[in-house]
Design an enzyme around this catalytic site. Structure first.
Site, PDB file in Angstrom:
ATOM      1  N   THR A  31      14.486   4.571  36.939  1.00 16.63           N
ATOM      2  CA  THR A  31      13.662   4.793  38.157  1.00 16.63           C
ATOM      3  C   THR A  31      14.220   3.789  39.263  1.00 16.63           C
ATOM      4  O   THR A  31      14.708   2.891  39.084  1.00 16.63           O
ATOM      5  CB  THR A  31      12.238   4.671  38.028  1.00 16.63           C
ATOM      6  OG1 THR A  31      11.911   3.120  37.678  1.00 16.63           O
ATOM      7  CG2 THR A  31      11.695   5.347  36.756  1.00 16.63           C
ATOM      8  N   CYS A  32      14.018   4.108  40.591  1.00 18.95           N
ATOM      9  CA  CYS A  32      14.089   2.919  41.801  1.00 18.95           C
ATOM     10  C   CYS A  32      12.804   2.585  42.122  1.00 18.95           C
ATOM     11  O   CYS A  32      12.500   2.282  42.922  1.00 18.95           O
ATOM     12  CB  CYS A  32      14.792   4.137  42.968  1.00 18.95           C
ATOM     13  SG  CYS A  32      13.735   5.294  43.399  1.00 18.95           S
ATOM     14  N   SER A  33      12.270   2.150  41.067  1.00 17.74           N
ATOM     15  CA  SER A  33      10.773   1.374  41.103  1.00 17.74           C
ATOM     16  C   SER A  33      10.855   0.222  40.259  1.00 17.74           C
ATOM     17  O   SER A  33      11.444   0.112  39.233  1.00 17.74           O
ATOM     18  CB  SER A  33       9.821   2.297  40.798  1.00 17.74           C
ATOM     19  OG  SER A  33       8.576   1.602  40.442  1.00 17.74           O
ATOM     20  N   ALA A 123      15.832  -1.907  44.400  1.00 12.86           N
ATOM     21  CA  ALA A 123      15.381  -2.331  42.931  1.00 12.86           C
ATOM     22  C   ALA A 123      15.603  -1.247  42.062  1.00 12.86           C
ATOM     23  O   ALA A 123      15.081   0.061  42.650  1.00 12.86           O
ATOM     24  CB  ALA A 123      14.105  -2.943  43.069  1.00 12.86           C
ATOM     25  N   PHE A 124      16.156  -1.459  40.751  1.00 15.71           N
ATOM     26  CA  PHE A 124      16.171  -0.196  39.604  1.00 15.71           C
ATOM     27  C   PHE A 124      15.594  -0.681  38.365  1.00 15.71           C
ATOM     28  O   PHE A 124      16.055  -1.847  38.133  1.00 15.71           O
ATOM     29  CB  PHE A 124      17.563   0.120  39.623  1.00 15.71           C
ATOM     30  CG  PHE A 124      18.092   0.826  41.032  1.00 15.71           C
ATOM     31  CD1 PHE A 124      17.864   2.138  41.196  1.00 15.71           C
ATOM     32  CD2 PHE A 124      18.658   0.012  41.953  1.00 15.71           C
ATOM     33  CE1 PHE A 124      18.464   2.799  42.338  1.00 15.71           C
ATOM     34  CE2 PHE A 124      19.112   0.706  43.122  1.00 15.71           C
ATOM     35  CZ  PHE A 124      19.149   1.833  43.386  1.00 15.71           C
TER      36      PHE A 124
END
Length: 181
Positions: A31-33, A123-124
């Site tokens: 995810t990109c979270s 961020a990943f």
């Protein structure tokens, strides 16, 4: 907050992907979270719901020059007002909480968290999982997807879902549009 709304869908999609893998196959969940509810909590549910048929791989050894932090093994769950919730209930379901088993919690550290300073960007979160055994998907009470998705309807015999004739009739009357992921 958005991540908590999507978490059950993320779990369902990831479990379906795991189910489609052959034994020995590999899944990369990313995810990109940095929200642990969308990340480590989803991975913990994959491990739990597949009864260990999916195993987290330490992918850092595959990418030795990649800078990253390890995954989290504990986190706080908060409600919409930012208040910490200590147990599952109407504001937080059980899949949001860290695993209570120490071994499962420790394995989450094999996940990777890439911070902006690591990759000169966003961020990943990345988790690499290998399918080491077979498992059967079953319909869970929180799974609207299991009854209404054309994909799930087509593969009910594979997932262990045995709907009644009434459920099939209701699903076909609704004419649910295809879901794109």
């Amino acid at each position: 907050r958005e991540g908590t709304k999507l978490q059950l869908t993320q779990i369902q999609i990831a479990l379906r992907a795991c189910h489609l893998l052959k034994k020995g196959g590999r899944l990369v969940y990313s995810t990109c979270s940095l929200n642990p509810i969308e990340n480590e909590a989803v991975v913990a549910q994959i491990i739990k719901r597949t009864s260990g048929a999916m195993r987290i791989v330490d992918a850092r050894s595959l990418l030795p020059s990649l800078a990253c932090n390890e995954g989290l093994s504990t986190w706080s769950v908060t409600n919409a007002r930012g208040e910490i919730v200590s147990e599952a209930g109407p504001l937080a379901h059980e899949a949001m909480f860290p695993p209570t088993d120490a071994t499962d919690a420790a394995s989450l550290k094999l996940c990777m968290r890439l911070m902006p300073e690591h990759c000169n960007g966003g961020a990943f979160f990345v988790a690499v999982l290998d399918k080491v055994g077979d498992f059967a998907l079953t319909k869970s009470a929180d799974s609207e997807f299991a009854l209404n998705s054309p994909l799930a309807k087509k593969s009910r015999k594979d997932t262990g879902v045995t709907p009644s004739a009434d459920q099939d009739e209701v699903a076909s009357e609704r004419k649910v549009p295809p879901q794109f992921v």
